[in-house]
Write a protein that holds these residues in place. Sequence first.
Motif, PDB file in Angstrom:
ATOM      1  N   GLN A 181      49.700  49.841  44.019  1.00  0.00           N
ATOM      2  CA  GLN A 181      48.201  49.798  43.855  1.00  0.00           C
ATOM      3  C   GLN A 181      47.908  48.796  42.900  1.00  0.00           C
ATOM      4  OE1 GLN A 181      46.125  51.412  45.804  1.00  0.00           O
ATOM      5  NE2 GLN A 181      44.108  50.831  44.701  1.00  0.00           N
ATOM      6  N   VAL A 182      46.965  47.689  43.431  1.00  0.00           N
ATOM      7  CA  VAL A 182      46.456  46.586  42.599  1.00  0.00           C
ATOM      8  C   VAL A 182      44.965  46.789  42.551  1.00  0.00           C
ATOM      9  CG1 VAL A 182      46.124  44.015  42.294  1.00  0.00           C
ATOM     10  CG2 VAL A 182      48.369  45.135  43.258  1.00  0.00           C
ATOM     11  N   ARG A 183      44.424  47.175  41.508  1.00  0.00           N
ATOM     12  CA  ARG A 183      42.950  47.063  41.178  1.00  0.00           C
ATOM     13  C   ARG A 183      42.297  45.503  40.660  1.00  0.00           C
ATOM     14  NH1 ARG A 183      45.641  51.527  39.779  1.00  0.00           N
ATOM     15  NH2 ARG A 183      45.888  50.804  37.598  1.00  0.00           N
ATOM     16  N   LEU A 184      41.133  45.599  41.209  1.00  0.00           N
ATOM     17  CA  LEU A 184      40.686  44.139  41.064  1.00  0.00           C
ATOM     18  C   LEU A 184      39.375  44.140  40.591  1.00  0.00           C
ATOM     19  CD1 LEU A 184      42.198  42.187  44.289  1.00  0.00           C
ATOM     20  CD2 LEU A 184      43.068  42.113  41.936  1.00  0.00           C
ATOM     21  N   ALA A 185      38.811  43.698  39.579  1.00  0.00           N
ATOM     22  CA  ALA A 185      37.372  43.714  39.410  1.00  0.00           C
ATOM     23  C   ALA A 185      36.765  42.262  38.944  1.00  0.00           C
ATOM     24  CB  ALA A 185      37.261  44.589  37.901  1.00  0.00           C
ATOM     25  N   GLU A 186      35.753  42.020  39.954  1.00  0.00           N
ATOM     26  CA  GLU A 186      35.315  40.628  39.499  1.00  0.00           C
ATOM     27  C   GLU A 186      34.057  40.744  38.460  1.00  0.00           C
ATOM     28  OE1 GLU A 186      35.983  41.143  43.937  1.00  0.00           O
ATOM     29  OE2 GLU A 186      35.356  42.323  42.246  1.00  0.00           O
ATOM     30  N   SER A 187      33.999  39.528  38.012  1.00  0.00           N
ATOM     31  CA  SER A 187      32.837  39.338  37.038  1.00  0.00           C
ATOM     32  C   SER A 187      32.510  37.867  36.878  1.00  0.00           C
ATOM     33  CB  SER A 187      33.157  39.911  35.480  1.00  0.00           C
ATOM     34  OG  SER A 187      34.079  38.962  35.015  1.00  0.00           O
ATOM     35  N   GLY A 188      31.140  37.586  36.465  1.00  0.00           N
ATOM     36  CA  GLY A 188      30.599  36.343  36.214  1.00  0.00           C
ATOM     37  C   GLY A 188      29.739  35.736  36.925  1.00  0.00           C
ATOM     38  N   GLY A 189      29.208  36.755  38.142  1.00  0.00           N
ATOM     39  CA  GLY A 189      28.307  36.488  39.031  1.00  0.00           C
ATOM     40  C   GLY A 189      26.933  36.450  38.333  1.00  0.00           C
ATOM     41  N   GLY A 190      25.911  35.823  39.025  1.00  0.00           N
ATOM     42  CA  GLY A 190      24.603  35.883  38.560  1.00  0.00           C
ATOM     43  C   GLY A 190      23.693  34.905  39.222  1.00  0.00           C
ATOM     44  N   LEU A 191      22.464  34.584  38.675  1.00  0.00           N
ATOM     45  CA  LEU A 191      21.624  33.707  39.234  1.00  0.00           C
ATOM     46  C   LEU A 191      21.694  32.141  38.655  1.00  0.00           C
ATOM     47  CD1 LEU A 191      19.011  33.048  40.902  1.00  0.00           C
ATOM     48  CD2 LEU A 191      17.790  33.977  39.060  1.00  0.00           C
TER      49      LEU A 191
END
Length: 124
Positions: free
Chosen positions: A1-11
């Motif tokens: 199992q590989v868990r992935l978490a994105e961040s950094g999005g926005g307007l």
Amino acid sequence: QVRLAESGGGLVQVGGSLRLSCAASGRTFSNYSMGWLRQAPGKEREFIAAISWNGHDTYYADSVKGRFTISRDNAKNMVYLQMNSLGPEDTAVYYCAADLSTVVIVTTTRAHFWGQGTQVTVSS
């Protein structure tokens, strides 16, 4: 199992930049090719960029070539997507994906592991 978490999005405004990050945990990260795909409202999910397990090979969709850069840091279990010269057409939910095969990431939407996505909105 590989868990992935994105961040950094926005307007962001047209012409601006954003850097997306994807933190991976679980199985040996460095075994996996990584990629970014995006899905705009009413459209199918599409490939954006991919990087091989060792970072030596990168692949881009024509729509982002020259504007986006994918990179990875295997020591930190991180993948990044630097996005420059953003336009309204880049508005979408951006997903991080992992698979043992780079071909799967580049040519399909059936990568083995996915993050939850991060919203990028480009305003004019």
